[in-house]
Design a protein around this motif. Structure first.
Motif, PDB file in Angstrom:
ATOM      1  N   LEU A  49       0.803  -1.312   0.105  1.00  0.00           N
ATOM      2  CA  LEU A  49       0.069   0.099  -0.202  1.00  0.00           C
ATOM      3  C   LEU A  49       0.683   1.426  -0.012  1.00  0.00           C
ATOM      4  N   MET A  50       0.832   1.968  -0.972  1.00  0.00           N
ATOM      5  CA  MET A  50       2.168   3.284  -1.762  1.00  0.00           C
ATOM      6  C   MET A  50       1.305   4.610  -0.880  1.00  0.00           C
ATOM      7  N   ASN A  51      -0.543   4.897  -0.291  1.00  0.00           N
ATOM      8  CA  ASN A  51      -1.232   6.087  -0.116  1.00  0.00           C
ATOM      9  C   ASN A  51      -2.250   5.209   1.463  1.00  0.00           C
ATOM     10  N   ILE A  52      -1.855   6.055   2.757  1.00  0.00           N
ATOM     11  CA  ILE A  52      -2.768   5.090   3.514  1.00  0.00           C
ATOM     12  C   ILE A  52      -3.273   6.792   4.738  1.00  0.00           C
ATOM     13  N   GLU A  53      -4.429   6.208   5.081  1.00  0.00           N
ATOM     14  CA  GLU A  53      -4.761   7.485   5.402  1.00  0.00           C
ATOM     15  C   GLU A  53      -5.221   7.322   7.172  1.00  0.00           C
ATOM     16  N   THR A  59      -0.420   5.410  13.987  1.00  0.00           N
ATOM     17  CA  THR A  59       1.225   5.383  13.459  1.00  0.00           C
ATOM     18  C   THR A  59       1.012   5.000  12.019  1.00  0.00           C
ATOM     19  N   PHE A  60       1.587   5.563  11.464  1.00  0.00           N
ATOM     20  CA  PHE A  60       0.972   4.978   9.451  1.00  0.00           C
ATOM     21  C   PHE A  60       2.192   3.718   9.433  1.00  0.00           C
ATOM     22  N   ARG A  61       1.438   2.671   9.088  1.00  0.00           N
ATOM     23  CA  ARG A  61       2.100   1.205   9.248  1.00  0.00           C
ATOM     24  C   ARG A  61       2.312   0.512   7.088  1.00  0.00           C
ATOM     25  N   TYR A  62       3.654   0.624   6.730  1.00  0.00           N
ATOM     26  CA  TYR A  62       3.267   0.366   5.138  1.00  0.00           C
ATOM     27  C   TYR A  62       4.166  -1.235   4.959  1.00  0.00           C
ATOM     28  N   ASN A  63       4.222  -2.017   4.485  1.00  0.00           N
ATOM     29  CA  ASN A  63       4.533  -3.141   4.180  1.00  0.00           C
ATOM     30  C   ASN A  63       5.260  -3.533   3.138  1.00  0.00           C
ATOM     31  N   THR A  64       6.480  -2.820   3.223  1.00  0.00           N
ATOM     32  CA  THR A  64       7.205  -3.080   1.955  1.00  0.00           C
ATOM     33  C   THR A  64       8.848  -4.176   1.612  1.00  0.00           C
ATOM     34  N   THR A  65       8.760  -4.262   0.088  1.00  0.00           N
ATOM     35  CA  THR A  65       9.502  -5.421  -0.255  1.00  0.00           C
ATOM     36  C   THR A  65      10.578  -5.214  -0.755  1.00  0.00           C
ATOM     37  N   LEU A  66      12.282  -5.329  -0.372  1.00  0.00           N
ATOM     38  CA  LEU A  66      13.279  -5.347  -0.632  1.00  0.00           C
ATOM     39  C   LEU A  66      13.839  -6.075  -1.494  1.00  0.00           C
ATOM     40  N   GLN A 108      13.652  -8.823   0.992  1.00  0.00           N
ATOM     41  CA  GLN A 108      13.485  -9.419   2.238  1.00  0.00           C
ATOM     42  C   GLN A 108      12.234  -7.748   2.340  1.00  0.00           C
ATOM     43  N   ASP A 109      11.355  -8.827   3.159  1.00  0.00           N
ATOM     44  CA  ASP A 109      10.152  -7.577   3.503  1.00  0.00           C
ATOM     45  C   ASP A 109      10.874  -6.477   4.573  1.00  0.00           C
ATOM     46  N   ILE A 110      10.382  -5.184   4.885  1.00  0.00           N
ATOM     47  CA  ILE A 110      10.772  -4.000   5.752  1.00  0.00           C
ATOM     48  C   ILE A 110       9.387  -3.790   5.585  1.00  0.00           C
ATOM     49  N   ALA A 111       9.369  -3.916   7.671  1.00  0.00           N
ATOM     50  CA  ALA A 111       8.286  -2.709   8.089  1.00  0.00           C
ATOM     51  C   ALA A 111       8.575  -1.491   7.991  1.00  0.00           C
ATOM     52  N   ILE A 112       7.854  -0.762   7.718  1.00  0.00           N
ATOM     53  CA  ILE A 112       8.062   1.581   8.233  1.00  0.00           C
ATOM     54  C   ILE A 112       7.067   1.598   8.239  1.00  0.00           C
ATOM     55  N   GLU A 113       7.274   2.348   9.824  1.00  0.00           N
ATOM     56  CA  GLU A 113       5.891   3.001  10.848  1.00  0.00           C
ATOM     57  C   GLU A 113       6.211   4.467  10.444  1.00  0.00           C
ATOM     58  N   ILE A 114       5.650   5.244  10.891  1.00  0.00           N
ATOM     59  CA  ILE A 114       5.639   7.073  10.251  1.00  0.00           C
ATOM     60  C   ILE A 114       4.908   7.558  11.741  1.00  0.00           C
ATOM     61  N   ASN A 115       5.448   8.296  11.951  1.00  0.00           N
ATOM     62  CA  ASN A 115       4.734   9.086  13.557  1.00  0.00           C
ATOM     63  C   ASN A 115       4.420  10.252  13.169  1.00  0.00           C
TER      64      ASN A 115
END
Length: 285
Positions: A49-53, A59-66, A108-115
């Motif tokens: 998910l690129m866009n989160i409301e 906390t904005f939580r994104y599941n990313t893959t590198l 590698q899966d990377i969880a990104i958390e933004i506040n």
């Protein structure tokens, strides 16, 4: 006769539609189970998910893959450019990291958390994420949409946080709950943490919805048990829902009743009288 001829045709149509739906469902399920395939020799950085409301307090939580598609191992340093005061955390298997050592061809899966900050304005923010390894830079553009803020203040109409109460009686306290955020607050509850044996009730018992900027009065009735020792006691009141909360510490000074005071005086006088009588009767012997 016409009805008899039409029934088989209707049944066949329903069966054909059912088969098509079953095939579509199976195809969609298979597509979801298939892992992401990367072109040979090509690295990448993607997000589910690129866009989160969310609200400012969430906390904005994104599941990313590198993916390291090169023929050699690389160390990728994770970087970003956030608005002032915002915070970010990169997590791999629950552990926070700032860089990742990846073998050739590894994913590698990377969880990104933004506040965001509590004062962030409601709008869309672009969050550029980069995985940098030497001259190789993989970019990922995330979006955080601030929909508003959840905030409330629990207080009293006068701001006073102390009062007196008589032992064995009850006291009515006036509280105010104000929505100081920009989003409505739903299903608010006001509760109390009191000394052992004390009881409390609230009117209203719950607040279904409180719009932004609005204030509602709540009557708290505190019942003090009989024979409570005179002194100062702390009563903590909390207004809360699933998004935010506010607490105040209220001081209640317990006084003994006038009747109890007179009874105490009579007991003392009676004790003095008994002592005097005993002295008079047995003192000369």
């Amino acid at each position: 006769m016409l009805l008899q001829l039409s029934n088989p045709l209707f049944s066949a149509t329903r069966m054909f539609t059912f088969i098509l739906l079953l095939m579509a469902s199976a195809f969609a399920s298979q597509a979801q189970q298939q892992p992401v395939t990367w072109p040979a020799g090509k690295s990448g950085f993607t997000a589910k998910l690129m866009n989160i409301e969310a609200a400012t307090s969430e906390t904005f939580r994104y599941n990313t893959t590198l993916h390291n598609g090169s023929a050699s191992a690389k160390i990728y340093e994770l970087k970003t450019d956030l608005p002032f005061g915002w915070m970010i955390a990169y997590k791999v298997d629950g552990s926070q990291v700032t860089s990742i050592n990846m073998d050739a061809g590894k994913t590698q899966d990377i969880a990104i958390e933004i506040n965001a900050t509590a004062t962030a304005s409601p709008k869309k923010y672009k969050i550029p994420i980069k995985a940098v390894s030497g001259s190789d830079t993989l970019s990922l553009n995330l979006e955080a949409v601030i929909k508003g803020s959840y905030s409330l203040v629990l207080s009293t109409p006068t701001g006073r946080l102390s009062d007196e109460v008589t032992s064995g009686s009850q006291k009515e306290l006036q509280l105010t709950v104000k929505n100081t955020g920009t989003l409505p607050l739903n299903d608010l509850q006001v509760t109390a943490q009191l000394p052992t044996g004390w009881e409390s009730t609230f009117e209203p018992a719950s607040i279904k919805q409180l719009e932004a900027g609005k204030t509602i009065d709540v009557k708290a009735t505190v019942k003090v048990p009989d024979k409570t020792i005179a002194g100062d006691y702390a009563a903590n009141f909390t207004a809360t829902n699933s998004n935010t909360n506010s607490q105040i510490a209220f001081r209640l000074a317990v006084k003994t009743s006038l009747l109890s005071g007179w009874i105490g005086v009579l007991v003392i006088l009676l004790a003095i009288g008994i002592v005097y009588y005993l002295i008079r009767k047995y003192g000369r012997r």
